[in-house]
Write an enzyme that holds these catalytic residues in place. Structure first.
Site, PDB file in Angstrom:
ATOM      1  N   HIS A  66      27.027 -20.253   9.814  1.00  0.00           N
ATOM      2  CA  HIS A  66      25.700 -20.161   9.209  1.00  0.00           C
ATOM      3  C   HIS A  66      24.729 -19.338  10.049  1.00  0.00           C
ATOM      4  O   HIS A  66      23.930 -18.571   9.489  1.00  0.00           O
ATOM      5  CB  HIS A  66      25.145 -21.567   8.945  1.00  0.00           C
ATOM      6  CG  HIS A  66      25.885 -22.276   7.843  1.00  0.00           C
ATOM      7  ND1 HIS A  66      26.455 -23.527   8.001  1.00  0.00           N
ATOM      8  CD2 HIS A  66      26.185 -21.881   6.583  1.00  0.00           C
ATOM      9  CE1 HIS A  66      27.048 -23.864   6.868  1.00  0.00           C
ATOM     10  NE2 HIS A  66      26.907 -22.895   6.003  1.00  0.00           N
ATOM     11  N   ASP A  90      26.105 -26.296   0.342  1.00  0.00           N
ATOM     12  CA  ASP A  90      26.031 -27.343   1.377  1.00  0.00           C
ATOM     13  C   ASP A  90      24.690 -27.335   2.103  1.00  0.00           C
ATOM     14  O   ASP A  90      24.345 -28.285   2.790  1.00  0.00           O
ATOM     15  CB  ASP A  90      27.186 -27.212   2.378  1.00  0.00           C
ATOM     16  CG  ASP A  90      27.252 -25.844   3.041  1.00  0.00           C
ATOM     17  OD1 ASP A  90      26.267 -25.435   3.673  1.00  0.00           O
ATOM     18  OD2 ASP A  90      28.296 -25.173   2.911  1.00  0.00           O
ATOM     19  N   GLU A 110      23.247 -21.392  -6.744  1.00  0.00           N
ATOM     20  CA  GLU A 110      24.516 -22.108  -6.559  1.00  0.00           C
ATOM     21  C   GLU A 110      25.062 -22.470  -7.935  1.00  0.00           C
ATOM     22  O   GLU A 110      24.333 -23.035  -8.760  1.00  0.00           O
ATOM     23  CB  GLU A 110      24.277 -23.362  -5.707  1.00  0.00           C
ATOM     24  CG  GLU A 110      25.384 -24.400  -5.723  1.00  0.00           C
ATOM     25  CD  GLU A 110      26.718 -23.910  -5.201  1.00  0.00           C
ATOM     26  OE1 GLU A 110      27.723 -24.057  -5.924  1.00  0.00           O
ATOM     27  OE2 GLU A 110      26.762 -23.377  -4.064  1.00  0.00           O
ATOM     28  N   ASP A 142      25.317 -19.208 -12.287  1.00  0.00           N
ATOM     29  CA  ASP A 142      26.354 -18.320 -11.803  1.00  0.00           C
ATOM     30  C   ASP A 142      25.693 -17.186 -11.004  1.00  0.00           C
ATOM     31  O   ASP A 142      24.792 -16.506 -11.511  1.00  0.00           O
ATOM     32  CB  ASP A 142      27.101 -17.762 -13.022  1.00  0.00           C
ATOM     33  CG  ASP A 142      28.203 -16.815 -12.636  1.00  0.00           C
ATOM     34  OD1 ASP A 142      27.887 -15.664 -12.289  1.00  0.00           O
ATOM     35  OD2 ASP A 142      29.375 -17.220 -12.679  1.00  0.00           O
ATOM     36  N   GLY A 143      26.132 -16.984  -9.759  1.00  0.00           N
ATOM     37  CA  GLY A 143      25.530 -15.968  -8.894  1.00  0.00           C
ATOM     38  C   GLY A 143      25.633 -14.573  -9.476  1.00  0.00           C
ATOM     39  O   GLY A 143      24.702 -13.763  -9.374  1.00  0.00           O
ATOM     40  N   ASP A 160      27.221 -16.400   0.299  1.00  0.00           N
ATOM     41  CA  ASP A 160      27.995 -17.442   0.981  1.00  0.00           C
ATOM     42  C   ASP A 160      28.965 -18.023  -0.041  1.00  0.00           C
ATOM     43  O   ASP A 160      28.808 -19.127  -0.518  1.00  0.00           O
ATOM     44  CB  ASP A 160      27.032 -18.512   1.507  1.00  0.00           C
ATOM     45  CG  ASP A 160      27.751 -19.665   2.181  1.00  0.00           C
ATOM     46  OD1 ASP A 160      28.950 -19.512   2.498  1.00  0.00           O
ATOM     47  OD2 ASP A 160      27.120 -20.723   2.383  1.00  0.00           O
ATOM     48  N   THR A 162      32.807 -18.952  -1.874  1.00  0.00           N
ATOM     49  CA  THR A 162      34.132 -19.487  -1.551  1.00  0.00           C
ATOM     50  C   THR A 162      35.092 -18.295  -1.482  1.00  0.00           C
ATOM     51  O   THR A 162      34.688 -17.149  -1.636  1.00  0.00           O
ATOM     52  CB  THR A 162      34.587 -20.471  -2.639  1.00  0.00           C
ATOM     53  OG1 THR A 162      34.495 -19.813  -3.906  1.00  0.00           O
ATOM     54  CG2 THR A 162      33.716 -21.712  -2.675  1.00  0.00           C
ATOM     55  N   PRO A 167      35.996 -20.030  -9.052  1.00  0.00           N
ATOM     56  CA  PRO A 167      34.620 -19.627  -9.362  1.00  0.00           C
ATOM     57  C   PRO A 167      34.080 -18.539  -8.440  1.00  0.00           C
ATOM     58  O   PRO A 167      33.153 -17.828  -8.791  1.00  0.00           O
ATOM     59  CB  PRO A 167      33.803 -20.922  -9.180  1.00  0.00           C
ATOM     60  CG  PRO A 167      34.771 -22.029  -9.076  1.00  0.00           C
ATOM     61  CD  PRO A 167      36.102 -21.451  -8.705  1.00  0.00           C
TER      62      PRO A 167
END
Length: 291
Positions: A66, A90, A110, A142-143, A160, A162, A167
């Site tokens: 981060h 998170d 997010e 959805d980004g 950031d 996954t 997704p």
């Protein structure tokens, strides 16, 4: 018969290679609208979150990831007022961005609202109250759709995401990088999580090809995060100003000191050194070692 105890969590990211976490206590497990989420307690890494069989973050070493994805672009930019975080449910990225008093507005997009809710409850040390920051506009969407349709502009965009499966896959697409570029103010910087190059060199090559056509200055930088197995973690860097990556240690030190931010990993020397890449990565992306 497997000899692995039922209380162990096996990561499934790579075929034939992985890591095992002792699951001392399962704190939460849920199948959200988008993915399978597990949060558990581990004796060495503290609380751990996994999505769809892939470890996302642990309390013990999240600070490395981060801090590097936040402070490198914001301090390189020097005058960032508006920051967009894509993903980061998170709250760790939000916590680090919020430490910059000079940032006036933070938008966080997010896709999975359940991740935000679960992490507030079970990983509160990640966000440390940052979700209550008045500068925050939290968007559950959805980004890709957000960057494709928003009329807002940003100085720094942090993706950031996954890994490029499920997704998160669209957040590595050509359309995504183009849309991010469109959302940047003049002098803006885009940084994205890009996996461990030793294990995911094809993803690094693909990203390089997409950044090359969009940004006057594109590169990668690295940090070693124990949770992300396979060696150093790579972050993609796309800047509209070629000077940002060549800042002196003195300038970075001045900005860092001026920010008053206390870190556990980031410092100006690490910032500069992180852009030095191994030869195999440079060769894969077609860059000379002195770039």
């Amino acid at each position: 018969m497997s000899n692995i105890p039922a209380s162990d969590y096996l990561e499934t990211l790579y075929e034939g290679y992985g890591q095992r976490f002792r699951m001392e206590k399962l704190l939460h497990e849920v199948r959200t609208e988008h993915q399978h989420l597990v949060i558990f307690e581990n004796p060495r890494m503290g609380r751990v979150m996994a999505l769809d069989g892939v470890i996302q973050t642990t309390e013990a070493d999240e600070f490395i990831y981060h801090e590097m994805l936040t402070h490198v672009p914001i301090l390189a930019h020097g005058t960032a007022k508006r920051v967009l975080i894509i993903g980061g449910g998170d709250g760790g990225m939000l916590r680090e961005v919020a430490k910059h008093r000079s940032v006036e507005h933070i938008t966080m997009v997010e896709i999975d609202g359940t991740v935000v809710d679960m992490c507030k409850e079970f990983l509160p040390n990640h966000s440390k109250g940052a979700f209550d920051d008045p500068r925050l506009n939290l968007v559950i969407d959805d980004g890709m759709r957000f960057v494709a349709t928003t009329t807002e502009k940003f100085d720094v965009i942090i993706s950031d995401s996954t890994d490029p499966i499920g997704p998160g896959e669209v957040l590595f697409s050509e359309n995504f990088y183009q849309a991010c570029h469109r959302c940047l103010n003049e002098g803006g910087i885009l940084v994205t999580q890009n996996g461990t190059p030793f294990m995911q060199i094809e993803e690094v090559k693909t990203t390089a090809g997409r950044l090359r056509s969009l940004f006057p200055d594109w590169h990668f930088y690295q940090a070693a995060v124990p949770t992300y197995i396979g060696g150093a973690m790579t972050f993609a860097w796309g800047a509209t100003n070629t000077a940002y990556r060549k800042l002196s240690r003195e300038t970075l030190q001045q900005r860092f000191s001026g920010s008053g931010i206390v870190t556990r990993y980031y410092n100006p020397e690490i910032h500069i050194g992180a852009f030095a890449l191994p030869q195999y990565v440079l060769q894969a992306v077609g860059k000379p070692s002195n770039d």
